[in-house]
Design an enzyme around this catalytic site. Structure first.
Site, PDB file in Angstrom:
ATOM      1  N   ASP A  15      -9.875  -4.847  -4.804  1.00  0.00           N
ATOM      2  CA  ASP A  15      -9.182  -3.660  -4.303  1.00  0.00           C
ATOM      3  C   ASP A  15      -9.478  -2.470  -5.227  1.00  0.00           C
ATOM      4  OD1 ASP A  15      -7.460  -1.801  -3.219  1.00  0.00           O
ATOM      5  OD2 ASP A  15      -5.622  -2.943  -3.609  1.00  0.00           O
ATOM      6  N   SER A  56       0.833  -1.200   0.000  1.00  0.00           N
ATOM      7  CA  SER A  56       0.000   0.000   0.000  1.00  0.00           C
ATOM      8  C   SER A  56       0.875   1.260   0.000  1.00  0.00           C
ATOM      9  CB  SER A  56      -0.965  -0.031   1.187  1.00  0.00           C
ATOM     10  OG  SER A  56      -1.973   0.938   1.035  1.00  0.00           O
ATOM     11  N   HIS A  61      -7.724  -5.334  -0.599  1.00  0.00           N
ATOM     12  CA  HIS A  61      -6.479  -4.616  -0.356  1.00  0.00           C
ATOM     13  C   HIS A  61      -5.685  -5.229   0.803  1.00  0.00           C
ATOM     14  CE1 HIS A  61      -3.968  -1.061  -0.829  1.00  0.00           C
ATOM     15  NE2 HIS A  61      -4.045  -0.819   0.471  1.00  0.00           N
TER      16      HIS A  61
END
Length: 316
Positions: free
Chosen positions: A256, A165, A288
């Site tokens: 995601d 991320s 995610h």
């Protein structure tokens, strides 16, 4: 508490809250845990280190087959939108133990400073400094205290950087910077792992979306908002040819919201003239950073194994 400490000035529900007094309340993440001399599940050892007075890290060493074994290095940057989580959290610690055991690599998980107390670009600078710290082990600098696990077991010709991320975004920015600036000791980045990278564009995300508002929260100095080149890698596509590594792995997941931008990034790198090999792992039915939250599912184990295989195969 006084009224200033009760008055909320920034509120991202279930994520983070900031009060008028300056107090920050993080509503997402896991509690911190100590390092372990030997993890009972994986046999991985860990300890906490100081990279500088401001930057700390947790270093991980897989179970050795012999005392002279030399291993690849992965400098890892955790996720959390630049404002959450920690290299010392339970979730991060468990995840790193699994990845270290599977990849048989030394991992330095960096505790870069978080916004809003330390807005970007501080997190980028801390992350760069951590990589430079690794390179400093190659040369003899007066007064520099070297980490014994790196001195005894690291192969400095096999350096990787990786992250999930926000950490994947950091990896992108560091690999670009390393294309124009030298790293200490002349080390080179062999491979980059961008897992569910935090990329945004004004074409794909509205300004009032949570990912966009979070970006402006952690980086209030961004002149072009979500089209800042640090979060939107497509505004300066020509620069992608400067990526300083020879191998890249990008991981995305079907559910995601950032998936399509991760795929677009892979295609843009291929079209940029960058001289390297880029791979994509696209996991069906997941969201995610799913492997971070539960390392024991079949999809999580397969993804961690895929990341580990990327490191192993890149070292051949």
């Amino acid at each position: 508490m006084d009224s200033g400490d009760n008055e909320v000035v920034v509120d991202f529900p279930q994520i983070i809250r900031v009060y008028k007094s300056g107090r920050v309340e993080r509503l997402f993440g896991s509690s911190t845990v100590p390092p372990s001399a030997e993890d009972p599940t994986t046999g991985v050892s860990s300890e906490d280190i100081d990279i500088s007075p401001e930057i700390k890290a947790r270093i991980y060493l897989p179970k050795l087959t012999n005392l002279h074994q030399k291993l690849p290095i992965l400098v890892y940057y955790h996720g959390g939108a630049f404002c959450l989580e920690s290299a010392f959290s339970f979730l991060d610690h468990r995840y790193m133990n699994c990845l270290v055991s599977e990849s048989n690599a030394i991992v330095i998980s960096v505790e870069y400073r978080l916004a809003p107390e330390y807005p970007l670009p501080i997190g980028y600078e801390d992350s760069w400094a951590a990589l430079q710290w690794v390179g400093s082990h190659v040369v003899n600098e007066p007064g520099f205290e070297k980490e014994p696990w790196l001195v005894n077991h690291a192969d400095f010709t096999k350096v990787f950087i990786g992250g999930d991320s926000a950490g994947g975004n950091i990896v992108y920015n560091i690999s670009l910077r390393a294309g124009t600036e030298n790293l200490n000791g002349g080390i080179k980045i062999l491979g980059c792992l961008l897992c569910f990278p935090y990329f945004l564009t004004s074409k794909d995300f509205e300004e009032d979306s949570i990912p966009s508002k979070l970006w402006m929260f952690v980086n209030p100095s961004a002149e072009n908002g979500i089209d800042d080149p640090r979060i939107n890698p497509f505004v300066e596509k020509d620069r992608l040819s400067l990526l300083s590594c020879s191998k890249i792995l990008v991981c995305v997941a079907e559910n995601d919201v950032l998936r399509n931008l991760g795929i677009q990034y892979v295609e843009a790198v291929k079209e940029s003239g960058w001289d390297g090999v880029i791979e994509l792992i696209d996991v069906e039915g997941e969201d995610h950073c799913f492997q971070f939250f539960d390392t024991e599912t079949e999809n999580a184990r397969n993804l961690i194994k895929g990341m580990a295989n990327f490191i192993k195969q890149s070292c051949i």
